[in-house]
Design a protein around this motif. Structure first.
Motif, PDB file in Angstrom:
ATOM      1  N   ARG A1523       4.626   2.582  -1.550  1.00  0.00           N
ATOM      2  CA  ARG A1523       3.405   2.985  -2.143  1.00  0.00           C
ATOM      3  C   ARG A1523       2.832   4.219  -1.730  1.00  0.00           C
ATOM      4  O   ARG A1523       2.534   5.319  -2.363  1.00  0.00           O
ATOM      5  CB  ARG A1523       2.278   1.798  -2.135  1.00  0.00           C
ATOM      6  N   ARG A1527       2.695   8.086  -3.533  1.00  0.00           N
ATOM      7  CA  ARG A1527       1.776   8.621  -3.860  1.00  0.00           C
ATOM      8  C   ARG A1527       1.794  10.151  -3.448  1.00  0.00           C
ATOM      9  O   ARG A1527       1.415  11.122  -3.973  1.00  0.00           O
ATOM     10  CB  ARG A1527       0.646   7.813  -3.130  1.00  0.00           C
ATOM     11  N   GLY A1530       4.056  12.428  -5.473  1.00  0.00           N
ATOM     12  CA  GLY A1530       3.678  12.727  -6.784  1.00  0.00           C
ATOM     13  C   GLY A1530       3.377  14.359  -6.888  1.00  0.00           C
ATOM     14  O   GLY A1530       4.108  14.826  -8.009  1.00  0.00           O
ATOM     15  N   ALA A1539       1.926  12.427 -11.150  1.00  0.00           N
ATOM     16  CA  ALA A1539       1.043  12.089  -9.945  1.00  0.00           C
ATOM     17  C   ALA A1539      -0.207  11.008 -10.067  1.00  0.00           C
ATOM     18  O   ALA A1539      -0.414  10.176  -9.555  1.00  0.00           O
ATOM     19  CB  ALA A1539       0.660  13.505  -9.283  1.00  0.00           C
ATOM     20  N   PHE A1542       1.198   7.519 -10.157  1.00  0.00           N
ATOM     21  CA  PHE A1542       1.278   7.154  -8.924  1.00  0.00           C
ATOM     22  C   PHE A1542      -0.077   6.599  -8.223  1.00  0.00           C
ATOM     23  O   PHE A1542      -0.094   5.524  -7.415  1.00  0.00           O
ATOM     24  CB  PHE A1542       1.820   8.182  -8.205  1.00  0.00           C
ATOM     25  N   GLN A1543      -0.762   7.397  -8.416  1.00  0.00           N
ATOM     26  CA  GLN A1543      -2.307   7.326  -7.915  1.00  0.00           C
ATOM     27  C   GLN A1543      -3.093   6.058  -8.389  1.00  0.00           C
ATOM     28  O   GLN A1543      -3.566   5.347  -7.665  1.00  0.00           O
ATOM     29  CB  GLN A1543      -3.162   8.440  -7.745  1.00  0.00           C
ATOM     30  N   LYS A1544      -2.891   5.792  -9.751  1.00  0.00           N
ATOM     31  CA  LYS A1544      -3.478   4.426 -10.379  1.00  0.00           C
ATOM     32  C   LYS A1544      -2.728   3.278 -10.053  1.00  0.00           C
ATOM     33  O   LYS A1544      -3.573   2.429  -9.866  1.00  0.00           O
ATOM     34  CB  LYS A1544      -3.371   4.908 -11.916  1.00  0.00           C
ATOM     35  N   LEU A1546      -0.462   2.714  -7.437  1.00  0.00           N
ATOM     36  CA  LEU A1546       0.001   2.309  -6.193  1.00  0.00           C
ATOM     37  C   LEU A1546      -1.078   2.372  -4.993  1.00  0.00           C
ATOM     38  O   LEU A1546      -0.906   2.634  -3.992  1.00  0.00           O
ATOM     39  CB  LEU A1546       1.014   3.128  -5.715  1.00  0.00           C
ATOM     40  N   GLN A1547      -2.348   2.105  -5.538  1.00  0.00           N
ATOM     41  CA  GLN A1547      -3.494   2.154  -4.604  1.00  0.00           C
ATOM     42  C   GLN A1547      -3.325   0.775  -3.712  1.00  0.00           C
ATOM     43  O   GLN A1547      -2.896   0.109  -3.950  1.00  0.00           O
ATOM     44  CB  GLN A1547      -4.859   2.096  -5.193  1.00  0.00           C
ATOM     45  N   THR A1561       6.269   5.179 -15.329  1.00  0.00           N
ATOM     46  CA  THR A1561       6.895   6.021 -14.637  1.00  0.00           C
ATOM     47  C   THR A1561       8.092   6.615 -15.343  1.00  0.00           C
ATOM     48  O   THR A1561       8.313   8.015 -15.348  1.00  0.00           O
ATOM     49  CB  THR A1561       7.253   5.593 -13.314  1.00  0.00           C
TER      50      THR A1561
END
Length: 1649
Positions: A1523, A1527, A1530, A1539, A1542-1544, A1546-1547, A1561
């Motif tokens: 994760r 992030r 990205g 990107a 990924f941020q949304k 994989l927090q 993805t």
């Protein structure tokens, strides 16, 4: 290529349909359906060919394929051409009829395919099905079933075929011999009939609007004839039910005349089935349809069948419902629907049948009939309108039934009646009364009574108990709502409901009644004042205003009972004010809301009953004052007296009503009325009831406030009256029953006198108390027979006497003239109270007699004249003995007795305080303490805690009231403190607390005698209060430390002349049986000697002699320690010899030796010498010696040497002494380094063989000495050294982190050293330069473990900023860098960790040392001498920490090298290596932002697939690392949308829906990087062989999503054949999840077809 490839995919999937896992089979079907979404015709063709080609395929798998075909056909029926439809129809038909035997799942699936195709191609389907539905031959079961389902699914398409189908079918009916076939024909006829009816009902939408019912009438009748006359007689229950199900809808299609003709046979035939079937739902449903058909044609013959119909239906409704089965419930609904049909066509006959059934005594009959009556009242309201009087009159007997189920049914009928306006009819009042009666049921009766009534009326009467009585929720909410239609029922309810207020049997319904009446009254008042006022002349059965007032006020005394009847009653009382008295409206408008507000602010648990009753009595007094009409008041008092017997079953309410009577009589001006009522109350009271005696006495007391003389006169008159004399004759006194009655009457009279004394005006009571009140009290209590005094045995009479004496004494004390009053009977009363107290059992507490007697004595003692000293001493001893020896109650009775015990103790406290108040001198205090002293020293804990509590109370009182007119000595201070202070260590925590309170009070008493003011606060004495918390703690160390502090405080404030008396008293406590108190005495003795010994020069020999004798006489450790503490100076002259001698003693050290070691730490200079010698002894010899391991032994082959081990143990003992602190500070670095390395070199080292047996024996003993295990000894010594060095926070921090335990184990030693170093850096920074210097000297040690230990410690120091503050950074870096080539991999690894730690401690220094650090880390990555890659792991972790801090130019040159070097670790078998390498990859991406993204993009792309797939890694650290890395990857992909995804998703800490994320993805990857399809797909193929199941399952998922979102023109990038082959191989994977994902992906490959 498309079709052949799709065919190939279908073939692969079809081959996989035989998978053993049901989930995989479902996924294969899903994949086939997915292929069918894109290429329906090709998929259907492939399935068709496969089934034709594999005729031997087992039927479960054929079923799965047919279900997939059904799904494809259903979704794309409009896309199919006729040829394809024809092929599918032919296949399904063949599958359905392949075998003659029934194989339900398979043949049903084939039939479903035909039905699905038939929605569009009904003609083709019918052509095929009818080809197998030929005249003269019985068709296959599922051919008939298919025709039935086609009729249900395509009504407009099938009905035109029905004529020909029926003509073909009818001859077949006679040929059908098997019940299964007949069932199929019945089902078909049912669906044909239902479809025809639906068709006819929607002719406006039908393709052929000319179709008529008579088109089918002849055929249906012919079928009916066979079904009814032949098949219905079958023995097979299933067939009979199928026949009857068909007959229902068929009856609507029969010709009218035929139906009329058949009804006389049809209805009995159907009714006969009730006797043959347990499940009768289908019979009832069909019967309802037949009855509707008969009514529709206006049947005349139905009338003749009514009796049989009603009897059969009634029998069905009377069957008890034991099951909650849906069919059972549905059957009752259908039966009731039949009654509705009959009620609409023949209401008279129905009621003539039903109403007589209500008179039956049979429960089932009556309940069933009531249910039918309720139903027809609701469902046939218009027909029942004129029948209301008959229905009401028929309810007479059911209303009297006590059966709970009947009651439930009755209230449901009444509820229905109320909805339909029955209540205004004659007899409606009886219904209302019944509902009120049910609301009044007690809770246990409610459970039996059934569901609650709901009676809407006009106004609508609704009574409910939440429809859940059987479940025990019994909430009454009887209320009235204004009807939206009319208000005719109002006359039934108002004022009729008032009649239910006063009868006791309706008490349970008071709350809903009051709410109803409030609502009614408000509505009537809106109509007009005249309508609201009650006409009592025309309503003679209504209760009077006085009765209503009395009733509502009395029940309000228990306000939360019955769902809040107090508030409801008060609201009704307020609303009725004009009917009660015309003057009350304005005042009640103010006072009643205040009472209601008080109730709202409290709950049943928080409301004070006494306060609430006082408020109600105040409300009553205010009401009487407003009315101010003697006639009205006398009438009210008369009604109150009349209602008293009604509350015999509720003592609390009756008690309150007595108070109301007293209040009302007190307001009456007619003395004759008062006298008459009081006389009547005395004559009619139930004197044997305690609550009633109390209530009557309160009544007399309240009345005496206004009529004192009259009340006293009436009491004397009653005593002289015949009523009293008849019970007290000399010949009756010996009869038990009469004696008991007399005692109770006397109890009442005595209690009355007590309440009179308590409530009479104070200015009048002194004149009456001895001459009238007490004289009569004793006259009643003392009985003489033939001149001999007879003592009563009745405890109630005793209690009444005691309470009355108490109230009389209290009344005297509270009088303004009490000081001048001479109470001549005081001694007599005290003696009588003592007799009562002594008569009580001393070891148990069951009655409040002694409490009340002591309370009476308390008031008596304060009156004049004073008691004699002998009497006073006897009083104190007797009371103490009566209370102190009472045994604690068992746990099960503790709560019940606790309140009585506490009250008794408070009474004893008050009595002793009252006695002390008469002699407020040290001598008086001494007398009290002497009485308590035996109890203070008692061996029983409960007696000690009580005695100390009383002592503290007395001392506090003495202190608060101390008045010193001249400076006089407090001569017994030492004796008192010596008595109390050892109790500060009592085994009972409460005793310890009270002892401190006593000492605290004594010190302030001394200050008071020294002349200090009462409000003076001494800082030293106040410290005692702060020490109380330490006494609660069970830890002896804390407890005795607190005792030591207490002794210090005593020493500071004790006068010199009191010291020796205190010491001698404490010496006596050394032999206390309570060891804690004995030890506390020794501590206090030593403390006093240390603090005040200079004053005892002449007494020192005597004291030392006593201490020595204690050492010889006892083996108690605390006494030994205290005695030896006085001789520690001996070692100051012979330090080396003492140390050598002690070291030569046997291990483990015994308690005496340990005490001596600790004694050597009392003086700093001596301690320094001792510690130096012990360090030398510990370091002189080797720490262990190698031993020859036995062949089969698993021991490490190392044994500790004796001298260093003994020195370590001795160090621990010395360092355990608090006084060793200064010496430890002086030798801090040497001690720390030596002990830390000692810990390292004793890891895994065994005890010498000579000590191992001793150690085993000590482990098995009950009280084991300190462990001799070498490493544990060293760790304990190190802890002790840190504690003495002032680093308690270091010890505490390491303990919290588990560091001390880690230090003892080989596996956790490094981590333990690290945590110790961290704690030292945070909490002991100034010590580190010298400690570091001492450790650096050991880095060339020949022992590897010592090098590891020192390197781990130094490496962790670099993790703290303290190295900068102390300017140690450069030297530490140089020292660690020099160890990079150490032969030990562990040392090399720790060096890298230390170098990386500079990122935490000195980030600003990283750039200056960047090249050196990077070189070291990369060297670690390339370390070839570490087979387990642990050095490489440390290098990766270190690089991740350093990357953000080094210069860009330093980093750029190594970036690609590092990325390439760590790539193989992504798929390492070790979780730590995978996690660290992936996380480092994320940091490398972060380091590239803003400078070298283009250079690094290739590495990002190469790592993308591994990172995505390892999100499914079985290890959480790896998934978290992925994760993190994704992030940071990205931004390097240079597309914000990617990107953002990924941020949304994989927090950290957020759940991941992997499929959803992978889909999003891949969609963006294929949109922005379509050229990467081939590369990503090829990398995914590599993971098809992963050793992790989840990763292996994720790989085809990734492949599938890539294909899903790739454009067809990019298909050449991938090798479809290779992918297909790989997926085909995965279909044979051992993991079902992998096989399922492979099948899912195969379904998506159709996109490239």
């Amino acid at each position: 290529m498309a079709e052949p490839y799709v065919k190939k995919l279908c073939t692969i999937l079809l081959e996989a349909i035989t998978d053993k896992d049901p989930l995989v089979q479902e996924q294969v079907c899903g994949a086939l359906c997915a292929l069918g979404e894109a290429q329906p015709a090709e998929v259907l063709r492939a399935c068709e060919e496969y089934l034709w080609r594999h005729e031997k395929l087992a039927h479960p798998y054929r079923t799965m394929i047919l279900r997939a075909m059904e799904t494809v056909v259903s979704s794309h029926i409009s896309d199919l051409d006729k040829d394809m439809a024809r092929a599918v129809i032919f296949l399904a038909s063949s599958e359905m009829t392949r075998v003659k035997d029934l194989v339900c799942d398979w043949q049903q699936a084939a039939s479903n395919v035909l039905v699905a195709v038939g929605k569009q191609f009904i003609g083709l389907v019918m052509e095929e099905v009818l080809s197998k539905f030929q005249p003269g031959a019985l068709p296959h079961y599922f051919v008939v079933q298919t025709l039935a389902n086609l009729a249900a699914s395509n009504v407009f398409g099938m009905v035109p075929f029905l004529t020909s189908i029926l003509s073909t079918m009818l001859p077949m009916l006679g040929m059908a011999k098997h019940d299964t076939t007949r069932v199929a024909f019945c089902c078909a006829l049912q669906h044909f009939s239902e479809s025809t009816l639906e068709y006819l009902a929607n002719l406006d939408q039908a393709p052929d609007p000319t179709v008529r019912k008579d088109t089918f009438a002849t055929d249906i009748f012919s079928a009916y004839d066979i079904l009814f006359n032949h098949w219905l007689q079958s023995r097979e229950a299933k067939l009979r039910l199928a026949v009857v199900e068909a007959l229902g809808p068929m009856s609507h299609l029969l010709p009218s005349e035929k139906l009329e003709e058949q009804l006389p046979k049809l209805l009995p035939g159907v009714l006969a089935l009730y006797r043959k079937h347990a499940e009768t739902f289908h019979v009832s449903k069909s019967l309802g349809q037949i009855l509707e058909a008969a009514v529709n044609v206006g049947s005349r013959t139905l009338e003749a069948q009514l009796d049989a119909l009603l009897a059969a239906l009634h029998a069905q409704i009377c069957v008890p419902v034991e099951s909650s089965s849906p069919l059972v419930v549905s059957n009752r609904k259908e039966v009731l629907r039949c009654f509705t049909v009959l009620a609409c066509c023949s209401p008279d006959r129905l009621l003539a049948f039903l109403l007589p059934k209500l008179d039956a005594n049979n429960e089932r009959t009556r309940v069933g009939t009531l249910q039918v009556v309720r139903h027809v009242i609701n469902s046939a309201a218009s027909q029942m309108e004129v029948k209301k009087p008959f229905i009401l009159s028929s309810m007479r007997l059911p209303l009297l039934d006590t059966n709970s189920k009947v009651k439930r049914a009755v209230v449901q009928v009444i509820s229905a009646m109320a909805h339909h306006g029955y209540l205004e009819q004659p007899g409606g009042e009886a219904m209302v009364a019944y509902i009120v009666q049910q609301c009044a049921l007690p809770p246990e009766a409610e459970v039996r009574a059934g569901p609650s009534p709901t009676l809407p009326g006009a106004p609508e009467l609704a009574a409910s108990r939440e429809q859940a009585w059987p479940e025990g929720r019994r909430v009454r909410t009887l209320f009235l709502r204004e009807s939206k239609v009319d208000g005719r029922n109002t006359q039934v309810l108002w004022p009729h409901l008032l009649e239910f207020l006063t009868p006791v049997q309706f008490t349970g319904a008071l709350t809903p009644l009051c709410r109803s009446l409030v609502h009614l009254a408000q509505k009537r008042e809106e109509v007009g004042a005249d309508a609201f006022l009650i006409q009592y002349d025309s309503n003679v059965t209504l209760p009077s205003p006085y009765a209503i007032t009395t009733r509502l006020l009395t029940v309000s005394s228990n306000p939360y009972l019955g769902d809040g009847r107090g508030a409801a009653s008060l609201r009704l009382l307020s609303v009725l004010h004009r009917n009660i008295h015309p003057l009350l409206g304005q005042r009640w408008a103010t006072t009643v809301p205040l009472l209601l507000e008080h109730l709202d602010e409290h709950t049943e648990e928080t409301l004070s009953q006494k306060e609430w009753e006082e408020r109600l009595l105040a409300f009553l007094r205010d009401t009487l004052a407003v009315v101010s009409d003697n006639t009205w008041i006398c009438q009210l008092s008369l009604e109150m007296c009349r209602q008293l017997p009604c509350y015999n079953g509720t003592p609390q309410e009756k008690n309150f009503l007595y108070k109301c009577v007293g209040t009302t009589l007190g307001a009456a001006s007619s003395k004759e009325v008062v006298r008459k009522h009081l006389q009547e109350l005395l004559e009619t009271a139930r004197h044997q009831e305690e609550a009633e005696r109390e209530g009557l006495a309160c009544c007399f007391g309240i009345c005496a406030a206004s009529h004192l003389d009259g009340v006293l006169a009436q009491l004397e008159d009653f005593m002289r009256s015949d009523v009293f004399r008849r019970s007290t004759g000399i010949f009756n006194i010996f009869k038990d029953r009469s004696e008991n009655e007399v005692e109770k009457v006397k109890s009442t009279l005595i209690l009355c006198y007590g309440h009179v004394a308590a409530r009479a005006p104070r200015e009048l009571v002194l004149a009456k108390v001895e001459s009238d009140i007490l004289r009569n009290i004793f006259q009643y209590f003392s009985t003489k027979v033939l001149g001999i005094k007879v003592e009563t045995k009745d405890p109630a009479l005793k209690l009444c006497l005691i309470r009355s004496v108490c109230m009389a004494s209290q009344a005297i004390c509270s009088s303004a003239q009490a000081g001048s009053f001479h109470f001549s009977r005081k001694a007599e009363l005290v003696a009588q109270m003592m007799e009562f107290i002594k008569a009580e059992p001393p070891d148990s507490l069951r009655t409040p007699i002694r409490k009340k007697a002591m309370l009476a004595c308390t008031y008596l003692v304060s009156l004049e004249p004073a008691l004699e000293e002998r009497v006073q001493a006897d009083l104190i001893r007797g009371c103490l003995h009566s209370v102190m020896a009472v045994l604690p109650e068992p746990e099960e009775e503790e709560d019940r007795q606790e309140s009585l015990y506490l009250d008794t103790m408070h009474a004893l406290e008050d009595l002793l305080t009252s006695l002390l108040r008469r002699n407020m001198t040290p001598q008086g205090l001494q007398i009290m303490v002497e009485h308590l002293s035996p109890w203070i020293r008692s061996p029983r804990g409960h007696e000690r805690v009580r005695a100390l509590g009383l002592s503290a109370c007395l001392l506090q009182h003495f202190l608060e009231h101390l008045h010193v007119s001249a400076l006089v000595p407090f001569h017994n201070l030492g004796l008192l403190i010596g008595l109390f202070s050892p109790r500060c260590a009592d085994l009972w925590p409460a005793t310890r607390q009270e002892a401190v309170s006593c000492v605290h009070a004594l010190l302030y008493l001394q200050l008071g005698y020294e002349g200090f003011s009462r409000d003076y606060r001494d800082d030293v004495a106040e410290q005692l209060l702060a020490l109380k918390e330490g006494l609660v703690h069970p830890d002896p160390a804390v407890l005795f430390h607190t005792c030591h502090s207490i002794a210090q405080i005593i020493a500071k404030r004790l006068p010199p002349e009191q010291l020796i008396s205190l010491l001698l008293t404490l010496f006596e406590s050394l032999g206390d049986p309570d060891k804690n108190c004995s030890r506390a005495a020794t501590i206090m003795v030593n403390c006093l000697l240390r603090e005040r010994g200079s004053m005892l020069q002449e007494k020192v020999p005597e004291i030392v002699s006593v201490l020595r004798s204690k050492l010889r006489e006892t083996r108690e450790e605390h006494v030994l320690q205290a005695a030896q503490h006085s001789v520690y100076l001996l070692a100051s002259q012979h330090c080396a010899a003492v140390v050598s001698s002690l070291l030569g003693g046997p291990l483990p050290f015994d308690s005496h030796t340990c005490t001596l070691w600790r004694a050597l730490a009392l003086e700093p200079s001596l301690t320094t010498q001792v510690l130096g010698l012990l360090l030398e002894k510990m370091s002189r010899d080797v720490p262990f010696k190698e031993t020859r391991a036995f062949l089969l032994s698993s021991s490490p082959g190392r044994e500790a040497t004796l001298l260093p081990l003994a020195a370590t143990c001795a160090l621990h003992e010395v360092l355990s002494a608090l006084e060793s602190g200064p010496a430890v500070l002086e030798l801090y670095p040497q001690l720390f380094a030596a002990l830390l390395l000692r810990v390292g070199c004793t890891l895994g080292v065994l005890l010498p063989r000579s000590l191992q047996a001793k150690e085993r024996r000590s482990v098995g003993s009950a009280v084991a000495p300190r462990s001799l295990e070498p490493c544990s000894c060293a760790v304990d010594a190190l802890q002790a050294m840190l504690l003495r060095g002032g680093n308690e926070d270091v010890v505490r921090r390491v303990e919290l982190e588990g560091g001390w335990q880690l230090l003892r184990t080989s596996a956790g030693h490094e981590e333990g050293v690290t945590r110790l170093a961290s704690a030292m850096a945070k909490c002991a920074g100034p010590r580190l330069p010298l400690v570091m210097k001492a450790l650096v000297c050991t880095q060339s040690s020949v022992y590897e473990i010592q090098r590891v230990t020192s390197t781990a410690f130094l490496a962790e120091l670099l993790n703290s900023n303290v190295v900068n503050d102390l300017m140690l950074l450069e030297s530490l870096l140089d020292n660690l860098a020099a160890r990079q080539k150490d032969t030990s991999a562990s040392v090399r690894r720790l060096v890298l960790r230390g170098l990386a730690n500079i990122a935490s401690s000195s980030p600003e220094k990283v750039q200056a040392h960047g090249p050196q650090l990077l070189t070291a880390m990369i060297g670690g990555l390339d370390d070839r001498d570490d087979p387990h890659s642990l050095v490489a792991l440390e290098a990766m972790v270190g690089l991740a920490r350093l990357l953000e801090l080094v210069k860009r130019q330093d980093l750029r040159s190594v970036l690609l090298h590092v990325a390439i070097r760590i790539r193989p670790f992504f798929d390492s078998e070790k979780t730590e290596l995978r996690s660290a390498s992936i996380r480092l990859f994320g940091h490398l991406n972060q380091a590239c932002h803003g400078g070298c993204e283009d250079v690094f993009l290739e590495q990002v792309v190469a790592g993308l697939v591994p990172l995505l797939l390892h999100l499914q890694d079985p290890q959480a650290p790896v998934t978290n690392a992925c994760r993190f890395a994704l992030r940071l990857c990205g931004p390097n992909l240079q597309h914000e949308e990617l990107a953002a995804v990924f941020q949304k998703h994989l927090q950290e800490g957020r759940g991941l829906h992997f499929g959803e994320f992978l889909n999003a993805t891949c969609k963006l990857l294929m949109y922005h990087f379509p050229e990467l399809l081939g590369r990503l797909a090829a990398t995914s193929l590599f993971y098809f062989k992963s050793s992790w199941e989840d990763v292996r399952a994720a790989a085809p998922m990734l492949m599938g999503f890539l294909v899903l979102h790739a454009e067809p023109e990019h298909q050449p990038q991938v090798d479809l054949e290779q992918i297909t082959a790989a997926l085909q191989l995965l279909l044979k994977d051992p993991a079902p999840l992998v096989r399922a994902k492979a099948a899912e992906t195969l379904g998506r490959l159709v996109k490239f077809a």
